[in-house]
Scaffold this motif. Structure first.
Motif, PDB file in Angstrom:
ATOM      1  N   GLY A  32      64.975   1.388 -91.869  1.00  0.00           N
ATOM      2  CA  GLY A  32      64.231   2.189 -90.909  1.00  0.00           C
ATOM      3  C   GLY A  32      62.873   1.629 -90.542  1.00  0.00           C
ATOM      4  N   LYS A  33      62.460   0.501 -91.082  1.00  0.00           N
ATOM      5  CA  LYS A  33      61.136  -0.055 -90.829  1.00  0.00           C
ATOM      6  C   LYS A  33      61.169  -1.071 -89.688  1.00  0.00           C
ATOM      7  CE  LYS A  33      59.011   2.204 -94.094  1.00  0.00           C
ATOM      8  NZ  LYS A  33      57.942   3.194 -93.800  1.00  0.00           N
ATOM      9  N   THR A  34      59.948  -1.245 -89.112  1.00  0.00           N
ATOM     10  CA  THR A  34      59.755  -2.231 -88.047  1.00  0.00           C
ATOM     11  C   THR A  34      58.731  -3.254 -88.507  1.00  0.00           C
ATOM     12  OG1 THR A  34      60.262  -0.610 -86.329  1.00  0.00           O
ATOM     13  CG2 THR A  34      59.060  -2.598 -85.653  1.00  0.00           C
TER      14      THR A  34
ATOM     15  N   THR B 171      59.370  -8.708 -82.518  1.00  0.00           N
ATOM     16  CA  THR B 171      59.387  -7.404 -83.204  1.00  0.00           C
ATOM     17  C   THR B 171      60.817  -7.064 -83.593  1.00  0.00           C
ATOM     18  OG1 THR B 171      57.488  -6.664 -81.921  1.00  0.00           O
ATOM     19  CG2 THR B 171      58.800  -4.976 -83.012  1.00  0.00           C
TER      20      THR B 171
ATOM     21  N   THR C   5      62.790  -7.237 -80.207  1.00  0.00           N
ATOM     22  CA  THR C   5      62.021  -7.201 -78.958  1.00  0.00           C
ATOM     23  C   THR C   5      61.163  -8.456 -78.870  1.00  0.00           C
ATOM     24  OG1 THR C   5      61.921  -4.794 -79.101  1.00  0.00           O
ATOM     25  CG2 THR C   5      60.412  -5.882 -77.553  1.00  0.00           C
TER      26      THR C   5
ATOM     27  N   ILE D 169      63.289  -6.610 -94.720  1.00  0.00           N
ATOM     28  CA  ILE D 169      62.879  -5.489 -93.865  1.00  0.00           C
ATOM     29  C   ILE D 169      63.489  -4.210 -94.441  1.00  0.00           C
ATOM     30  CG2 ILE D 169      62.812  -4.595 -91.519  1.00  0.00           C
ATOM     31  CD1 ILE D 169      63.476  -7.421 -90.547  1.00  0.00           C
TER      32      ILE D 169
ATOM     33  N   VAL E 141      70.276  -3.728 -85.570  1.00  0.00           N
ATOM     34  CA  VAL E 141      68.959  -4.359 -85.498  1.00  0.00           C
ATOM     35  C   VAL E 141      68.486  -4.316 -84.057  1.00  0.00           C
ATOM     36  CG1 VAL E 141      67.660  -6.483 -85.809  1.00  0.00           C
ATOM     37  CG2 VAL E 141      69.422  -5.868 -87.451  1.00  0.00           C
ATOM     38  N   THR E 142      67.219  -3.945 -83.866  1.00  0.00           N
ATOM     39  CA  THR E 142      66.615  -3.993 -82.533  1.00  0.00           C
ATOM     40  C   THR E 142      65.568  -5.101 -82.536  1.00  0.00           C
ATOM     41  OG1 THR E 142      66.931  -1.616 -82.215  1.00  0.00           O
ATOM     42  CG2 THR E 142      65.341  -2.725 -80.780  1.00  0.00           C
TER      43      THR E 142
ATOM     44  N   LYS F  42      63.316  -4.206 -85.691  1.00  0.00           N
ATOM     45  CA  LYS F  42      63.479  -2.893 -86.320  1.00  0.00           C
ATOM     46  C   LYS F  42      64.821  -2.829 -87.033  1.00  0.00           C
ATOM     47  CE  LYS F  42      63.512   2.095 -85.498  1.00  0.00           C
ATOM     48  NZ  LYS F  42      63.461   3.201 -84.519  1.00  0.00           N
ATOM     49  N   ASN F  43      64.768  -2.462 -88.333  1.00  0.00           N
ATOM     50  CA  ASN F  43      65.987  -2.315 -89.127  1.00  0.00           C
ATOM     51  C   ASN F  43      66.510  -0.893 -88.961  1.00  0.00           C
ATOM     52  OD1 ASN F  43      68.025  -2.284 -90.985  1.00  0.00           O
ATOM     53  ND2 ASN F  43      66.722  -2.610 -92.777  1.00  0.00           N
ATOM     54  N   ASN F  44      67.622  -0.742 -88.237  1.00  0.00           N
ATOM     55  CA  ASN F  44      68.197   0.579 -87.980  1.00  0.00           C
ATOM     56  C   ASN F  44      69.224   0.997 -89.037  1.00  0.00           C
ATOM     57  OD1 ASN F  44      66.776   0.936 -85.503  1.00  0.00           O
ATOM     58  ND2 ASN F  44      68.209  -0.505 -84.544  1.00  0.00           N
TER      59      ASN F  44
ATOM     60  N   LYS G 115      56.723  -7.187 -87.467  1.00  0.00           N
ATOM     61  CA  LYS G 115      56.435  -8.173 -86.424  1.00  0.00           C
ATOM     62  C   LYS G 115      56.374  -9.542 -87.095  1.00  0.00           C
ATOM     63  CE  LYS G 115      53.583  -8.772 -82.296  1.00  0.00           C
ATOM     64  NZ  LYS G 115      52.424  -8.252 -81.544  1.00  0.00           N
TER      65      LYS G 115
END
Length: 647
Positions: A599-601, A551, A537, A596, A534-535, A553-555, A603
């Motif tokens: 691969g989606k981001t 923010t 921000t 989530i 997970v990223t 992002k599901n990696n 907010k």
């Protein structure tokens, strides 16, 4: 000629007019009582303690008088109080100055009052009234402050077998007395406080010594304690009688009598005497010259009653024997083992071996005032333990027995009794994990709640169970008088990532060193994962307002759910519980979570529990994720700085 005659006539006429005016004026003056052409002055003749005075108005020319008024002679001065039974502070009674008719004389008419400067100790004080103006002279009145503590009158002193006895009398009722003593020409030392009696016996006076005694009284008065006077010489006496010992303390230990006694001042040795009846012959069995004041009678036989006395000696001079203490020689009372175990349907307890016992009897009763009932017999050759199947708690006690012969059995005293019984099995309802410190909160449910809890934990299925003690490792085990104890909540901090923790809990109670343990709960486990896929921000500038935009992002290759429950924001040293206000790129469900996709981001706007916080560069968040029923925690600050890492 005619002109001169005319002038002369006018002069004569003027003189006649003046003469007539003078005669008329004299006639008018003779009719008036006062001479109006002179002023009057006020005259005061002061009154004294022996004579009246007066005031009037007198003409300074003709000495005529008018408006005379009598000033009655001074009668005296009266105080509101003439006696005080001590006064806490300064004692100033009210005063009244009066004349011979009893009328009050006001101070403005001519007197001053001089009061004592510091009237707060017992003694005689006075008011001095000095008169002036309408009065003349001086009056003095007196009042007393009496000491409520009388001086004790020493009556008698004597050397007795119990010590030096002194007596005294008091003329007033006091609250207590202090007795003082001195040796020879030494200083007075306080040795006793006496209430509600007028005698004292000093049992610390040593044989052959001379002592002096005196007594001082004390009285509570107006919030303070007043000290009386005392006889500074006191009464003296030489101690000529060796003190009589207090009756000895005799205890039973392993079928032997242990005799202990108190020291007698000046004694150089003691002798112990024994009899087999209260009025029987007391025979000397031991002479004690040094060491602890105790003796063990190993020759006493089981099943018999003995009577013991002690006598003190100073050299060859002896004092009176003490009173007797009796004891029946039998077995010692059993002592419970410190550990007692319980289940929802039973209680198991044991006891320590009693020397010489052949068997034990277990007793039980429902209530403290009930009679004991025998419920079991346990042979000494068996395991000294008993399990009672119960539906409630009972009082338990044990007695030891020994067979001396076929016809005679001796028994011990009852053991100390303990209230023991079933204890419910606790249930770990849930385990909550959260916070930067990765705390595990174990919430338990427990029937028949004990007074305390114990929490056990092990790491991994093959780990060893360890008891977490209150105050260590951040563990609260239920002996705190707050919500942890009431709700059965315990806590352990610093869980490691990717480790499985196993927990179990049990209740216990404690009395007199005996601890009763309940059954263990079922084991429940928890595992904390670190999620690197997970990223997160955070904003790079300050945000003023209640919502914090984050923010995410599901990696990973599967859908990831982020929960508000368990997620937190850390702002200005304050921890805020957050919920999801709204989300862009995914649907928020009731503000509780969002899904989530892989691969989606998205907010997410997190709303804190405090209104309008300012999110600064110091702000961090702790986010809770779940994927395939595994929980993940990731913590982020600004610039994507992770505040904890896998450990």
């Amino acid at each position: 000629m005619k002109k001169k005659t005319k002038i002369l006539a006018m002069v004569v006429l003027a003189m006649i007019v003046l003469l007539l005016s003078a005669v008329s004026a004299n006639a008018q003056e003779a009719d008036l009582p006062e001479c109006e052409q002179h002023s009057y002055e006020d005259v005061i003749v002061p009154a004294t303690v022996n004579a009246d005075g007066y005031t009037l108005r007198r003409c300074s020319v003709c000495m005529a008088e008018k408006d005379k008024a009598i000033i009655r002679q001074i009668g005296g001065v009266k105080l509101s109080r003439t006696e005080y039974h001590f006064f806490n502070g300064k004692a100033f009674p009210d005063y009244t100055v009066y004349d011979a008719d009893g009328n009050e004389i006001e101070e403005v008419y001519g007197y001053t009052v001089k009061k004592p400067s510091n009237p707060k100790k017992p003694g005689t004080y006075k008011y001095v009234v000095k008169f002036f103006g309408r009065y003349s002279g001086e009056c003095t009145v007196y009042y007393k402050i009496e000491n409520p503590s009388s001086t004790p009158a020493l009556k008698s002193i004597a050397s007795t077998s119990k010590g030096v006895k002194i007596s005294w009398d008091l003329s007033e009722e006091v609250d207590y007395c202090l007795v003082f003593r001195k040796k020879g020409t030494g200083s007075w030392e306080e040795i006793a406080r006496v209430e509600d009696k007028l005698t004292y016996t000093d049992n610390t006076a040593a044989y052959g010594k001379t002592y002096s005694y005196t007594v001082k009284s004390y009285t509570y008065c107006y919030g303070t304690t007043v000290e009386g006077d005392y006889d500074k010489n006191g009464l003296s006496v030489e101690v000529k009688i060796v003190g009589k010992p207090d009756k000895p303390v005799v205890t039973l230990k392993n079928k032997t009598a242990v005799i202990k006694w108190a020291k007698v001042p000046g004694a150089t040795q003691y002798k112990i005497y024994r009899a087999t009846s209260k009025k029987g012959e007391y025979k000397e069995i031991y002479t004690h010259k040094k060491g602890k004041l105790t003796y063990t009678d190993k020759k006493a036989k089981a099943g018999k009653t003995y009577y013991y006395k002690v006598r003190a000696y100073v050299g060859s001079v002896s004092g009176a024997m003490s009173s007797y203490t009796k004891i029946y020689i039998t077995l010692s009372a059993p002592v419970f083992n410190k550990k007692v175990t319980s289940t929802p349907t039973s209680v198991t307890f044991g006891w320590k071996k009693v020397e010489g016992a052949d068997y034990y009897v277990v007793y039980r009763k429902k209530n403290k005032k009930d009679s004991w009932k025998k419920i079991a017999t346990v042979k000494a050759s068996k395991k000294l333990e008993y399990t009672d199947n119960v539906k409630r708690s009972y009082y338990y006690s044990i007695r030891a027995y020994e067979k001396l012969s076929s016809k005679k059995t001796i028994k011990s005293a009852m053991s100390e009794d303990y209230y023991l019984g079933k204890m419910g099995k606790p249930k770990i309802k849930e385990i909550k994990v959260g916070g930067f410190d990765r705390e595990a909160m174990i919430v338990s449910l427990l029937k028949d709640k004990p007074s305390k809890y114990q929490l056990y934990c092990k790491v991994g299925s093959k780990g060893k169970w360890k008891k977490l003690v209150a105050g260590s490792a951040g563990a609260y085990v239920g002996d705190r008088p707050d919500e942890y104890n009431e709700n059965g909540v315990v806590n352990i901090t610093e869980l490691k990532m990717d480790e499985t923790y196993y927990f179990k809990i049990r209740g216990y109670s404690e009395k007199g060193g005996v601890v009763q343990y309940g059954p263990y709960s079922d084991v429940k486990s928890v595992k904390l994962y670190y999620n690197p896929k997970v990223t997160v921000t955070l904003p790079k500038k300050e945000i003023k307002g209640s919502a914090l935009p984050v923010t995410i992002k599901n990696n990973s290759s599967t859908t990831l759910r982020m929960y508000a429950d368990g997620s937190k924001a850390f702002v200005e040293y304050e921890t805020l519980d957050v919920f999801i206000a709204r989300a862009e790129g995914a649907k928020a469900v009731d503000g509780k979570y969002i899904d989530i996709p892989a691969g989606k981001t998205v907010k997410v706007y997190l709303l804190g529990t405090r209104a309008n916080p300012d999110y600064t560069k110091e702000t961090a968040v702790l986010l809770k994720f779940r994927n395939n029923n595994s929980e993940y925690y990731s913590s982020y600050g600004y610039k994507n700085t992770k505040t904890f890492v896998k450990s």
